[in-house]
Motif scaffolding. Structure first.
Motif, PDB file in Angstrom:
ATOM      1  N   UNK B   1      56.818  31.281  58.531  1.00 20.37           N
ATOM      2  CA  UNK B   1      57.346  29.698  58.236  1.00 20.37           C
ATOM      3  C   UNK B   1      58.483  29.014  59.202  1.00 20.37           C
ATOM      4  N   UNK B   2      58.153  28.361  59.771  1.00 19.81           N
ATOM      5  CA  UNK B   2      58.972  27.887  60.696  1.00 19.81           C
ATOM      6  C   UNK B   2      60.233  27.315  59.969  1.00 19.81           C
ATOM      7  N   UNK B   3      60.068  26.800  58.854  1.00 14.58           N
ATOM      8  CA  UNK B   3      61.305  26.342  57.852  1.00 14.58           C
ATOM      9  C   UNK B   3      62.179  27.470  58.160  1.00 14.58           C
ATOM     10  N   UNK B   4      61.818  28.726  57.656  1.00 10.25           N
ATOM     11  CA  UNK B   4      62.366  30.012  57.355  1.00 10.25           C
ATOM     12  C   UNK B   4      63.041  30.325  58.808  1.00 10.25           C
ATOM     13  N   UNK B   5      62.545  30.306  60.023  1.00 10.65           N
ATOM     14  CA  UNK B   5      62.979  30.654  61.170  1.00 10.65           C
ATOM     15  C   UNK B   5      64.228  29.770  61.630  1.00 10.65           C
ATOM     16  N   UNK B   6      64.497  28.551  61.307  1.00  9.35           N
ATOM     17  CA  UNK B   6      65.245  27.858  61.308  1.00  9.35           C
ATOM     18  C   UNK B   6      66.424  27.819  60.590  1.00  9.35           C
ATOM     19  N   UNK B   7      66.018  28.368  59.157  1.00  7.09           N
ATOM     20  CA  UNK B   7      66.893  28.470  58.152  1.00  7.09           C
ATOM     21  C   UNK B   7      68.004  29.899  58.667  1.00  7.09           C
ATOM     22  N   UNK B   8      67.173  30.699  59.021  1.00  6.48           N
ATOM     23  CA  UNK B   8      67.857  32.044  59.402  1.00  6.48           C
ATOM     24  C   UNK B   8      68.769  31.625  60.639  1.00  6.48           C
ATOM     25  N   UNK B   9      68.473  30.891  61.484  1.00  4.06           N
ATOM     26  CA  UNK B   9      69.079  30.672  62.570  1.00  4.06           C
ATOM     27  C   UNK B   9      70.311  29.937  62.360  1.00  4.06           C
ATOM     28  N   UNK B  10      70.228  28.888  61.310  1.00  2.16           N
ATOM     29  CA  UNK B  10      71.463  28.304  61.041  1.00  2.16           C
ATOM     30  C   UNK B  10      72.418  28.994  60.177  1.00  2.16           C
ATOM     31  N   UNK B  11      71.918  29.803  59.514  1.00  8.83           N
ATOM     32  CA  UNK B  11      73.022  30.879  58.819  1.00  8.83           C
ATOM     33  C   UNK B  11      73.833  31.825  59.688  1.00  8.83           C
ATOM     34  N   UNK B  12      72.959  32.168  60.618  1.00 15.33           N
ATOM     35  CA  UNK B  12      73.482  33.181  61.635  1.00 15.33           C
ATOM     36  C   UNK B  12      74.874  32.547  62.378  1.00 15.33           C
ATOM     37  N   UNK B  13      74.771  31.248  62.629  1.00 17.48           N
ATOM     38  CA  UNK B  13      75.810  30.579  63.167  1.00 17.48           C
ATOM     39  C   UNK B  13      77.213  30.645  62.530  1.00 17.48           C
ATOM     40  N   UNK B  14      77.474  30.188  61.361  1.00 17.30           N
ATOM     41  CA  UNK B  14      78.829  30.499  60.740  1.00 17.30           C
ATOM     42  C   UNK B  14      79.114  31.697  60.444  1.00 17.30           C
ATOM     43  N   UNK B  15      78.094  32.649  60.374  1.00 13.18           N
ATOM     44  CA  UNK B  15      78.287  33.797  60.036  1.00 13.18           C
ATOM     45  C   UNK B  15      79.033  34.594  61.131  1.00 13.18           C
ATOM     46  N   UNK B  16      78.963  33.964  62.495  1.00 13.92           N
ATOM     47  CA  UNK B  16      79.653  34.613  63.441  1.00 13.92           C
ATOM     48  C   UNK B  16      80.832  33.688  64.045  1.00 13.92           C
ATOM     49  N   UNK B  17      81.020  32.830  63.087  1.00 17.44           N
ATOM     50  CA  UNK B  17      82.155  31.725  63.702  1.00 17.44           C
ATOM     51  C   UNK B  17      83.105  32.117  62.477  1.00 17.44           C
ATOM     52  N   UNK B  18      84.023  32.858  62.617  1.00 19.68           N
ATOM     53  CA  UNK B  18      85.092  33.194  61.545  1.00 19.68           C
ATOM     54  C   UNK B  18      85.895  31.966  60.974  1.00 19.68           C
ATOM     55  N   UNK B  19      86.218  31.225  62.114  1.00 17.30           N
ATOM     56  CA  UNK B  19      86.978  29.725  61.752  1.00 17.30           C
ATOM     57  C   UNK B  19      86.050  28.978  60.618  1.00 17.30           C
ATOM     58  N   UNK B  20      84.808  28.847  60.975  1.00 10.35           N
ATOM     59  CA  UNK B  20      83.980  28.019  60.127  1.00 10.35           C
ATOM     60  C   UNK B  20      83.831  28.640  58.740  1.00 10.35           C
ATOM     61  N   UNK B  21      83.801  29.759  58.743  1.00 10.11           N
ATOM     62  CA  UNK B  21      83.540  30.655  57.350  1.00 10.11           C
ATOM     63  C   UNK B  21      84.981  30.286  56.666  1.00 10.11           C
ATOM     64  N   UNK B  22      85.874  30.334  57.551  1.00  7.70           N
ATOM     65  CA  UNK B  22      87.321  30.130  56.653  1.00  7.70           C
ATOM     66  C   UNK B  22      87.506  28.607  56.165  1.00  7.70           C
TER      67      UNK B  22
END
Lengths: 245, 381
Positions: B1-22
């Protein structure tokens, strides 16, 4: 040979700027086409129009017998944009996987495909590095890899060789010819004139019109010059004269 | 499902950006914690009160009051100079039977402390003098009664006796939510929790989609056979999940660390926050279409986000003119705040806040639909 892409009297302007003027064009199955022209002549607009990404002022575009815009047809077009639209916080492999996911590539084939396309663009050793650490050329190559990933019957490449070193450029063209031989329809835009010596049809775009459409060799002999570059300069002169009159 | 692909992609972004997570998880806790410290300490505020020539009886009462620190003044300086010199919140001066108090009034909370406690002390002083006067007249009355013949004494005593205890009132205070020590913080915390989630989700989701626009990946996405609603669904899913996690962290922190007690169900609090987050998310996505840079996105905060605070129920609006009271209804935080106050303070169940929830859901659905339609700007199918 059937027509894969057809443009009928296509016009598009942005404000006062007429980027495409009443262009009609047929592209047959399996052609390798070089779309050349100085910057700002509408090469990118024409590619975007074929993809159905812009609203035409008039005219009609058909791709694979479907009138554009058509979402399903997009699944049969491999596209490389002029600017690298990549996710810089993801690695090269993750970018490939993501775009493959959008094209609905099944998992097993995907691994082979990623291996194949990354070898074509010579990125196989840098796939797990984040794109933010890529050089400009590497980003270009990754974009190209994404366009080739889905093994689509139609491939549209907007300035694919900008920022790529000469050695790799030769390699990329060799790959494009190979894809051409396997029967794919390919449109490549470029402003590097000697590149289009490889294609079997040159479309020369100037001021929103196609001013030349032929085999590169034919154009050269017609204009009595020995390179496409000179043809280009000559047509420019001719245009300048005609607008003087 | 493409929604899932996009969902995963978006979640990867903050998980790699510690400032956003903080920003997502720690910033709301920091803001809440700071407000707690500031507003909580406000309840124990004490003020310095200068006294000049004040009667000893009133001084005695003032000394008993823990919220007032007395500074006796005996000089010929002007009032304003004394206020300045001794860092006083107010200066109390007595001339015969007339009291004059001059407030510094730069800090209105100190003025309020003096005002309240001064009135208390004066009242106590007055009552005391009245009491002593009553006692005095009672004794006088008693001695008068004693001088009367016995039969008349008895008749008067029986008459007075029936009224002896009849006229004293006592007041005991009870609180449904909180207690006598409830601070301003306990009053606004329920709404604050919702607003913080609203604000951060708005900011992060909006900037994230904006980045996709400016880097061209959104345009690139749309040259694939992905459906427009699949993109928006991916965004709503990913940031919805982030909002759920954020809500859990913030609510747990507010309840277990800062000690805000909720009379209603915590799950209901979570649900309201989640709906608020969905509205914020779709607002953020929508606003990002109107902005062409992160800076322009920030410019929308004073227009779209700050007024949400005013109409969120943190301030009592019942005195406001009716136009503005109706105007308040266009802000999602109005409904969110209302529902949060009802659940946390009044212990309301889902049946009591159903309308608020429905309106919030309607906001989310409408905004999300506008977003899906808005992507037509890039591709018309």
């Amino acid at each position: 040979m059937t027509n894969v892409i057809t443009l009928e009297k296509v016009s598009k302007s942005f404000g006062q700027n007429h980027v495409l003027k009443n262009i009609s064009l047929q592209i047959k199955n399996g052609q390798l086409i070089g779309l050349i022209g100085p910057s700002g002549t509408g090469k990118t607009t024409m590619i975007a129009a074929i993809l159905g990404m812009i609203k035409l002022d008039s005219g009609k575009i058909t791709v694979l017998d479907k009138s554009m815009p058509n979402r399903e047809v997009l699944g049969k077009i491999g596209y490389m944009a002029q600017s690298d639209a990549l996710y810089t916080s993801l690695s090269g492999r993750e970018n490939l996987r993501f775009f493959a996911g959008l094209m609905k590539q099944p998992g097993e084939i995907l691994r082979d495909q990623i291996k194949r396309v990354s070898e074509i663009v010579d990125l196989q050793d840098s796939l797990d590095i984040r794109v933010s650490n890529y050089s400009g050329g590497m980003k270009r190559r990754l974009s190209l890899a994404i366009a080739l990933l889905a093994n689509s019957p139609i491939i549209l490449l907007d300035e694919p060789t900008v920022g790529i070193d000469p050695e790799l450029r030769v390699q990329v063209w060799a790959e494009l010819r190979k894809l051409h031989k396997s029967g794919k329809t390919i449109i490549v835009t470029t402003h590097v004139m000697d590149e289009v010596e490889h294609v079997d049809r040159v479309l020369m775009l100037r001021n929103g019109q196609i001013i030349a459409d032929d085999l590169p060799q034919k154009l050269e002999s017609d204009y009595k010059v020995n390179s496409i570059e000179k043809v280009f300069i000559k047509t420019g002169e001719k245009n300048a004269h005609s607008s003087d009159l | 499902m493409r929604t899932l692909v996009i969902f995963e992609r978006i979640l990867k972004e903050p998980s790699r950006d510690k400032r956003t997570l903080a920003l997502v998880f720690l910033a709301p806790l920091l803001v809440l914690g700071l407000l707690y410290l500031i507003l909580q300490s406000n309840t124990n505020l004490s003020a310095r009160l200068g006294t000049e020539n004040v009667s000893p009886n009133l001084m005695k009462q003032l000394k008993k009051n823990s919220k007032i620190n007395l500074v006796a003044i005996n000089n010929k300086r002007s009032i304003s100079r004394n206020l300045k010199k001794y860092h006083l919140a107010a200066l109390l001066k007595q001339k015969n039977q007339k009291l004059t108090v001059t407030y510094q009034n730069a800090d209105t909370s100190l003025t309020a402390v003096v005002k309240e406690n001064l009135v208390k002390s004066i009242t106590k002083d007055q009552i005391k003098s009245i009491k002593s006067k009553i006692n005095q007249s009672q004794q006088e009355l008693n001695s008068v009664i004693k001088s009367l013949p016995t039969t008349e004494q008895k008749a008067i005593e029986s008459k007075l006796g029936s009224k002896k205890n009849g006229n004293s009132l006592s007041l005991s205070e009870k609180y449904i939510y909180g207690n006598a020590n409830s601070s301003l913080f306990t009053a606004i915390a329920p709404v604050l929790v919702g607003f913080l989630v609203f604000f951060f989700v708005f900011l992060i989701s909006g900037v994230s989609l904006l980045q996709e626009r400016t880097t061209g990946t959104l345009g690139r996405l749309l040259t694939s056979p992905v459906k427009r609603q699949e993109i928006i669904a991916g965004y709503v899913g990913a940031y919805g999940l982030l909002a759920i996690l954020q809500t859990i962290v913030v609510v747990i922190y507010a309840i277990y660390v800062l000690g805000i007690n909720s009379r209603g169900s915590i799950w209901l609090v979570m649900l309201i926050n989640l709906l608020l987050a969905l509205v914020a998310l779709s607002m953020g996505l929508l606003v990002s279409t109107l902005a062409s840079s992160e800076f322009q996105m920030i410019q929308f905060i004073p227009i779209l986000i700050v007024p949400q605070v005013f109409f969120s129920g943190m301030f009592n609006l019942s005195d406001m003119n009716s136009f503005w009271r109706i105007f308040a209804h266009i802000f999602p935080m109005y409904y969110g705040g209302d529902a949060l106050i009802d659940v946390i303070k009044k212990g309301a169940g889902i049946e009591n806040i159903g309308i608020d929830l429905l309106i919030l859901a309607a906001f989310a659905v409408i905004l999300i639909s506008i977003n899906i339609i808005g992507l037509r700007r890039y591709r018309r199918v």
